[in-house]
Design an enzyme around this catalytic site. Structure first.
Site, short mmCIF file in Angstrom:
data_model
loop_
_atom_site.label_atom_id
_atom_site.label_comp_id
_atom_site.label_asym_id
_atom_site.label_seq_id
_atom_site.Cartn_x
_atom_site.Cartn_y
_atom_site.Cartn_z
N CYS A 1 0.97 -1.06 -0.13
CA CYS A 1 0.28 0.15 -0.11
C CYS A 1 0.73 0.86 0.31
O CYS A 1 0.45 1.92 -0.44
CB CYS A 1 -0.94 -0.32 1.30
SG CYS A 1 0.09 0.01 2.77
N TYR A 2 1.14 1.08 1.00
CA TYR A 2 2.82 2.67 1.01
C TYR A 2 3.42 2.79 -0.54
O TYR A 2 3.37 3.75 -0.95
CB TYR A 2 4.15 1.67 1.65
CG TYR A 2 3.18 2.71 3.17
CD1 TYR A 2 2.67 3.32 3.72
CD2 TYR A 2 3.99 1.25 4.60
CE1 TYR A 2 2.79 3.18 5.16
CE2 TYR A 2 3.42 1.52 5.40
CZ TYR A 2 2.45 2.47 6.08
OH TYR A 2 2.33 2.83 6.97
#
Lengths: 343, 343, 343, 343
Positions: free
Chosen positions: D158-159
């Site tokens: 997700c980052y």
């Protein structure tokens, strides 16, 4: 640098330990005693995390002591102990401390009920029943005199604390025909358990009732109401809501006769006008108003439409509901002002 | 790029407006109708914020329409309207829409009560009392048939929605002797008002009851219970807890006779077994389970200790409690599957 | 009964007022001074809410004084004032107090900057520029000696407080070539404003940056870094996250030369080893650890991959970031232990 | 009644399983595929909780299937699988699925890095290195064409998703000389782990950075930037803040040359003007705006004071950051509109 590693307690202050300092209740009790001017926090113990400093385990607290294994022989002269063990696990430790003459405030349910059969119905066999008769129920405002002389104080549950402070003025006057208690509490009430009810991604944005029609705190409330002269079956229901510390007990009383608003106000003023930690409010109290304090804030209303009485009782479940009430009781047991270290 | 500015509704779909789209309820109604395959969202109006696009005012929603002033003559042919105005402000607009033959779902309290005196006791003079007899109470599960043919549907309050779905099976069977309803709701229930009850620094870490012993929703609940054959004075109490959307009504019923767990289960299964949006759960429902849905999730228990019945009812106050129930009703009014656009 | 209406301050204690006690910062300053053993809270004033008791406006606080209009002539002998007015509104009141010889801690930005042109670029015309040269910047750890003798202390903003404590040890050593400060703060940082950024239904479940590439706190940080010998343009960005009180400044420093982990540790130990309210932590600090305290907790790391230094600085924006630092400064100004009333 | 137990997918729809459906990512992937009109959710598997229905484990989801043990031979013809196992555990299952010709979207880190040594530096030995060359990095907007034909898609972290969407337009143009990424994320990012970082009483009212100067996501970001032509060492730092789902990556870019606001706007418009799930916003985006959606919302500013570029990127870490992006990729792999089932 920073947190001072040397406690600033008075010379000759009573030496207290907290047994079970790794949980929320024990850790806060340790913090309050560490900051207390008239007790010396002699040791903090735990069945896990031994060797860890409390201010590492709970960085928001400032106690620089390490958690130790509980070995009574190694602790030297002790005057008092706060025992913060789970139900059933507490009794043997409490007994061992009492045998050494140590005065105990027990945070578990093990000595709250006078009736052994009632205890055993909810918690299983009681391993130290002989101590039941010695224990004093530690709701300070109801049993102040006995607490002062007690060797063993059974600290109330947080739900009974909020509920009984709401109901006592009515129970004493024989005014309760029927009562429903709907209690809401922050997630700290679930303790340091890590599970679906405490994970922020599940407890957040949620309202959840639990243990429907089977809550263990009912007998504790009923027994104390009976001592005040009211025999009633209490409908109690607990809920978890997404905050940390805070508890509101909303009590709906069907009175035995019509009770006017002015009589209601008078009874609460009479009961609590001189109490240092009970406030009768002019408006419904938010739990935020008593966050991190030993206060209980009450609001009472008479509903003209239904004839019922609505009593709202707000506390911090970890403070007045648990650990600061334990210190309030300790203060009394050692002849101190009961507000000492709490204001 | 992204949010598509052209709605994908079916050709010839009924044209609907939302009047009062700047508040939480109206904005969500607009969003649901924008995404709805079988309605055309013809316009959104507001008494403030005119010229602002709804997706700027509520970036979480995706409606690219601008908020307009409500000018019925300029809107062309309209088939339906959702009116999301405050109480008392709604009636004149509803009347103007009805005069033009527009079918209306009104989110305010203006047409919920059949009794004009009861309305006027709580809300002041009713400016369009002639419409009271035309209005159908829009709790879909109780009045489905009349809703289908109605010109004016008075959408229930969120508290009555949760409470009545919990109590209807018992009320119909004449089983309610007495009832206490303790309701908890997220902060969205306070609407877009900006004040002490909605500021995160005051609403957060708080549990707060409000309007103690004086809640306006009581007559609405009592009138509907009476229609089901049960005349009872309802003790209702509302609380705000720190979440956004979610509502739990905990209902404590003193039954007219003993009700066994199996009878209780049977009555709820019978009442709701075929309902698309009511779920009878095996465990106490968390409001999180119905977040952003049109579902009501119920749990019923019989308490052997007190003889009382405990019914828990979880909804999303903005969805089933308000805006998605409005769409459910609109679906029925236009002959569509009531779940259309909501699943 | 409960909250004692008579303050327990020492006889002959300096008399202090809080001007602007209706906002978050002023209310907390009043609470801290009310509980302070060595100051007498002589009055609390506000431009609204006059006649309201502070413990009604903020029930979580315990100050039973009424908010008054500020009339200096009516207040008798005053020794000090905390001024908690908005920027620009503070200057005239500060000047009037100084004319009467009252020592002032000003919480606004009006006297924080030494450069009048810089002030006027961000805040408009300065109405009392003559006082700029008198004012001492109230970041206690950087300007302790001057604060002790000051008549006017300009309390720092909360962002500069956290940022400068993180950067000072590096700035002093000329080690900062470039710096990015990414700050996150709870909603109390937005003050008692009621709007989209503070409503729980909008601020909850949200992360929001604001004033991108235009933050007013930058010149304050840059001016102080320059005083420490480092001229650098600071990239500062603020964010709101859904909590009440707490602030974390994450500082990313490109050093002028390689800085080893051990040098880094040594510099921070040297800078803060004796500081009563700055803690250099062994692990990244959570803001929860400093909630409702005057502590700043720092963590410093050297990133071997990028060569950058990462400094994390946690404070409570309302306490060390604002009101408790004001009391820390007042303590120094009156010759008291700077921790008095704050531990 | 309620949740319909029969999925409404098209006849002949590809049969998909979710392996590892007990965690947050797998459970959401199952929910999305269950609601998807053009996939058949053939089974959900887990290494624990076997026999539990997913809608019991996650009552907010509506998947009535039981969690099974993963036995590929028993599952009949499969077309695709989403694998939601921890890092290192995923590789063998992915390999077994590929051997049977099943197309896989893998949510773990096992196939995200092209460089085996880099993988092994962070995660230990790679047990199925032969598959590394087959895998396509599943950031849809960067690798759409290859994803469409891929047998194995490595879904990004997700980052990296939020960061790379923010940086790609600049990286492609060779404009990044240096970059700091400060990312904030809700507690769901910590997964279903039950510990100090997820307990509401510890994660609430907190801002906490973690893995300072040692984050595993850095090489994934750096490798993808290199593919876009930019070799740079990325300073990445993650923080947890008290919400459930939401992620904001604040990116601070030192450009290789001055970049005007208009050039910046043009580059982002050019990059994303036609993207269905990337929105370039006119104001800093709150994560709440993309809650429970597949959208990434970007805001770009050029800071005249420092010369740096500030790019803010908001996603829902569980949706675009994980599970809905997996469905977006599956759609492409099976020739469907990439928005199918996600709007």
């Amino acid at each position: 640098m920073a947190a001072e590693a040397i406690q600033q307690s008075a010379p000759g202050a009573p030496r207290v330990i907290v047994a079970g300092a790794t949980g929320f209740a024990g850790a806060l009790a340790a913090e309050l005693l560490w900051r207390h001017p008239d007790f010396e926090l002699a040791a903090i113990t735990g069945r896990s995390e031994q060797g860890t400093r409390l201010d590492e385990l709970y960085p928001r607290y400032r106690v620089p002591l390490e958690i130790e294994q509980l070995e009574l022989d190694a602790l030297g002269q002790l005057d008092a102990a706060v025992v913060a063990y789970p139900h059933a696990a507490a009794a043997p430790t409490v007994a061992a401390l009492r045998e050494r003459g140590v005065r105990v405030v027990d945070l578990s349910a093990d000595f709250r009920l006078r009736s052994r059969p009632t205890y055993e119905q909810w918690y299983g066999e009681h391993t130290r029943p002989a101590l039941l008769s010695e224990a004093v129920y530690g709701l300070t405002e109801l049993h102040r005199a006995q607490i002062a002389g007690a060797g063993l104080v059974a600290n109330p549950g947080c739900y009974p604390t909020a509920s009984l402070l709401a109901l006592a003025p009515l129970a004493r006057a024989g005014l309760i025909a029927d009562v429903v208690i709907d209690a809401k509490q922050g997630i700290s009430g679930a303790g340091r358990a890590f599970d679906d009810t405490t994970h922020l991604s599940m407890a957040g944005e949620n309202i959840l009732s639990y243990k429907v029609a089977e809550h263990r705190h009912t007998p504790e409330i009923e027994e104390q109401l009976a001592l005040l002269g009211t025999d009633v079956r209490v409908q109690f229901q607990a809920h978890l809501v997404p905050l940390d510390q805070g508890e509101l007990a909303s009590c709906y009383v069907t009175p035995t006769r019509t009770v006017s608003a002015s009589e209601l106000a008078e009874r609460f003023e009479q009961a609590y006008g001189e109490e240092p930690f009970v406030e009768v409010a002019d408006a419904p109290p938010g739990t935020r108003e008593v966050y991190a304090t030993n206060f209980c804030r009450l609001f009472a209303a008479s509903d003209g439409h239904t004839g019922k009485l609505v009593i709202l009782s707000a506390i911090d479940n970890l403070w007045k509901g648990t650990s600061s009430q334990a210190v309030q009781n300790l203060n009394l047991m050692f002849g101190l002002d009961e507000a000492r270290g709490l204001a």
